[in-house]
Design a protein around this motif. Structure first.
Motif, PDB file in Angstrom:
ATOM      1  N   GLY A 177       0.782  -1.232   0.000  1.00 26.16           N
ATOM      2  CA  GLY A 177       0.000   0.000   0.000  1.00 26.16           C
ATOM      3  C   GLY A 177       0.814   1.283   0.000  1.00 26.16           C
ATOM      4  N   SER A 178       2.152   1.164  -0.058  1.00 23.60           N
ATOM      5  CA  SER A 178       2.988   2.371   0.033  1.00 23.60           C
ATOM      6  C   SER A 178       3.449   2.891  -1.323  1.00 23.60           C
ATOM      7  N   GLU A 179       3.205   2.148  -2.397  1.00 31.40           N
ATOM      8  CA  GLU A 179       3.791   2.510  -3.697  1.00 31.40           C
ATOM      9  C   GLU A 179       3.046   3.646  -4.382  1.00 31.40           C
ATOM     10  N   GLU A 229       7.640   1.539 -20.901  1.00 33.00           N
ATOM     11  CA  GLU A 229       9.067   1.668 -21.202  1.00 33.00           C
ATOM     12  C   GLU A 229       9.865   0.587 -20.478  1.00 33.00           C
ATOM     13  N   ALA A 230      11.185   0.603 -20.693  1.00 30.33           N
ATOM     14  CA  ALA A 230      12.055  -0.441 -20.143  1.00 30.33           C
ATOM     15  C   ALA A 230      12.460  -0.183 -18.699  1.00 30.33           C
ATOM     16  N   VAL A 231      11.857   0.806 -18.062  1.00 27.50           N
ATOM     17  CA  VAL A 231      12.130   1.056 -16.645  1.00 27.50           C
ATOM     18  C   VAL A 231      10.855   1.567 -15.990  1.00 27.50           C
ATOM     19  N   ILE A 232      10.618   1.131 -14.760  1.00 28.56           N
ATOM     20  CA  ILE A 232       9.527   1.683 -13.964  1.00 28.56           C
ATOM     21  C   ILE A 232      10.135   2.380 -12.753  1.00 28.56           C
ATOM     22  N   VAL A 233       9.462   3.431 -12.280  1.00 29.30           N
ATOM     23  CA  VAL A 233       9.945   4.215 -11.141  1.00 29.30           C
ATOM     24  C   VAL A 233       8.800   4.391 -10.146  1.00 29.30           C
ATOM     25  N   SER A 234       9.094   4.191  -8.873  1.00 26.47           N
ATOM     26  CA  SER A 234       8.087   4.386  -7.833  1.00 26.47           C
ATOM     27  C   SER A 234       8.728   4.968  -6.584  1.00 26.47           C
ATOM     28  N   GLU A 235       7.920   5.691  -5.827  1.00 30.52           N
ATOM     29  CA  GLU A 235       8.296   6.119  -4.484  1.00 30.52           C
ATOM     30  C   GLU A 235       7.496   5.274  -3.515  1.00 30.52           C
ATOM     31  N   VAL A 239      11.845   5.747   0.087  1.00 28.32           N
ATOM     32  CA  VAL A 239      12.864   5.527  -0.933  1.00 28.32           C
ATOM     33  C   VAL A 239      12.253   5.699  -2.314  1.00 28.32           C
ATOM     34  N   VAL A 240      13.090   6.070  -3.282  1.00 35.80           N
ATOM     35  CA  VAL A 240      12.699   6.063  -4.691  1.00 35.80           C
ATOM     36  C   VAL A 240      13.391   4.872  -5.346  1.00 35.80           C
ATOM     37  N   ILE A 241      12.620   4.046  -6.043  1.00 35.44           N
ATOM     38  CA  ILE A 241      13.168   2.838  -6.678  1.00 35.44           C
ATOM     39  C   ILE A 241      12.899   2.871  -8.175  1.00 35.44           C
ATOM     40  N   ALA A 242      13.939   2.616  -8.957  1.00 27.89           N
ATOM     41  CA  ALA A 242      13.802   2.447 -10.409  1.00 27.89           C
ATOM     42  C   ALA A 242      14.238   1.027 -10.754  1.00 27.89           C
ATOM     43  N   HIS A 302      13.842  13.987  -8.484  1.00 29.31           N
ATOM     44  CA  HIS A 302      12.723  13.914  -7.534  1.00 29.31           C
ATOM     45  C   HIS A 302      13.234  13.542  -6.142  1.00 29.31           C
ATOM     46  N   ALA A 303      14.119  12.548  -6.089  1.00 31.39           N
ATOM     47  CA  ALA A 303      14.674  12.114  -4.805  1.00 31.39           C
ATOM     48  C   ALA A 303      15.534  13.205  -4.167  1.00 31.39           C
ATOM     49  N   THR A 304      16.260  13.949  -4.983  1.00 32.14           N
ATOM     50  CA  THR A 304      17.089  15.048  -4.463  1.00 32.14           C
ATOM     51  C   THR A 304      16.203  16.129  -3.844  1.00 32.14           C
ATOM     52  N   GLU A 305      15.120  16.432  -4.547  1.00 26.54           N
ATOM     53  CA  GLU A 305      14.176  17.445  -4.069  1.00 26.54           C
ATOM     54  C   GLU A 305      13.541  17.046  -2.748  1.00 26.54           C
ATOM     55  N   LYS A 306      13.215  15.766  -2.621  1.00 25.47           N
ATOM     56  CA  LYS A 306      12.534  15.278  -1.429  1.00 25.47           C
ATOM     57  C   LYS A 306      13.487  14.691  -0.395  1.00 25.47           C
ATOM     58  N   LYS A 307      14.794  14.767  -0.692  1.00 23.68           N
ATOM     59  CA  LYS A 307      15.836  14.265   0.217  1.00 23.68           C
ATOM     60  C   LYS A 307      15.639  12.776   0.539  1.00 23.68           C
ATOM     61  N   LEU A 308      15.504  11.987  -0.529  1.00 26.14           N
ATOM     62  CA  LEU A 308      15.280  10.553  -0.386  1.00 26.14           C
ATOM     63  C   LEU A 308      16.419   9.753  -0.998  1.00 26.14           C
ATOM     64  N   PRO A 309      16.698   8.576  -0.472  1.00 27.16           N
ATOM     65  CA  PRO A 309      17.663   7.671  -1.121  1.00 27.16           C
ATOM     66  C   PRO A 309      17.073   7.099  -2.403  1.00 27.16           C
TER      67      PRO A 309
END
Length: 284
Positions: free
Chosen positions: A74-76, A109-115, A123-126, A151-158
């Motif tokens: 439920g966090s994605e 596309e060949a990559v998916i990205v989620s927070e 965390v941000v995961i690609a 996005h991760a830099t803006e939100k200060k996330l790994p």
């Protein structure tokens, strides 16, 4: 008939040397391990994240199944889903191949990205997916990855990036090659902000992807048995006129020679990443 119970690769997949794998929506009842040839029940294989119960071989896993296994339920929050490739060089049949892969994979596309959260840690995961144009990196892939880091830099996330790629996408020429620098610049901005980047290489990670953002993590991990390298084995042997070791360009070979921090079993990836994120949070 009986042969239809087995997971079979079609001729096109065989030509690409793709490995069989089982997804949550797989209709196959049993799957044959490509390494030890043992027959496995697909539902049980899926529960083990497509790791063979007999030889621990890591079969292909889809990007969506990996994301589901990683993030807290439920966090994605999916990011940048609308970004998809065009045909900037008018390469013949490129659009039809993209559409075919979209239908086959259910991806844009060949990559998916989620927070999301891993054991409560944001965390941000690609995750790159080799089923879509062999995970090749075109402008859309580069854009999604660059935006993920920004996005991760803006939100200060790994950030955690799971790489799986045949390299640059030939149908986009120099535009594809430019993505190596583009994503690397976004990685550097993220690094300069004092944030964590975990590069997690899976099978296969090759070409321009291996030569750029896949190799510059603060922590570099790889999945067991993954092929990792820039040029092909045969090309290197013909260039240096020497026979290479049997385990050359495997994750284990790179670990032995100091190019990785750890080789991680897929079944342990969530716990392993959770510990790293927890330690990073405490340090910060």
């Amino acid at each position: 008939m009986l042969r239809d119970l087995f997971f079979k690769l079609n001729k096109k997949a065989n030509d690409k040397k793709e490995e069989p794998g089982v997804s949550q929506n797989s209709e196959s009842i049993i799957t044959k391990c490509p390494n030890c040839k043992k027959i496995l029940y697909s539902k049980e294989l899926y529960k083990r994240l497509n790791v063979c119960s007999n030889c621990d071989h890591h079969l292909m896993i889809t990007s969506t199944d990996r994301m589901e296994a990683l993030l807290d339920e439920g966090s994605e929050t999916p990011l940048f889903e609308g970004i998809t490739s065009v045909n900037p060089l008018d390469f013949p049949n490129y659009e039809s191949k993209l559409e075919s892969d979209k239908v086959k994979t259910g991806l844009n596309e060949a990559v998916i990205v989620s927070e999301g959260l891993i054991d409560g840690a944001p965390v941000v995961i690609a995750i790159m997916d080799p089923r879509f144009r062999m995970g090749s990196m075109g402008a859309a892939v580069g854009e999604k990855l660059a935006r993920a880091f920004n996005h991760a830099t803006e939100k200060k996330l790994p950030v955690i990036v799971f790489t799986a790629s045949g390299g640059a996408r030939m149908q986009e020429g120099i535009i594809s090659l430019m993505q190596m620098a583009k994503v690397s610049v976004a990685v550097e901005r993220h690094h300069n902000a004092g944030l964590l980047y975990i590069a997690y290489m899976t099978h296969p990670t090759t070409g321009g992807v291996s030569a750029s953002f896949a190799s510059v993590g603060d922590i570099n991990l790889a999945e067991r048995g993954a092929l990792i390298g820039f040029a092909g084995r045969r090309v290197i042997e013909e260039t240096i006129k020497e026979k290479l070791p049997d385990d050359f360009q495997t994750a284990e070979f790179l670990l032995k020679h100091g190019q990785l921090d750890e080789v991680v079993d897929r079944r342990d990836m969530r716990d392993y990443l959770s510990r790293i994120l927890s330690m990073h949070s405490e340090v910060r």
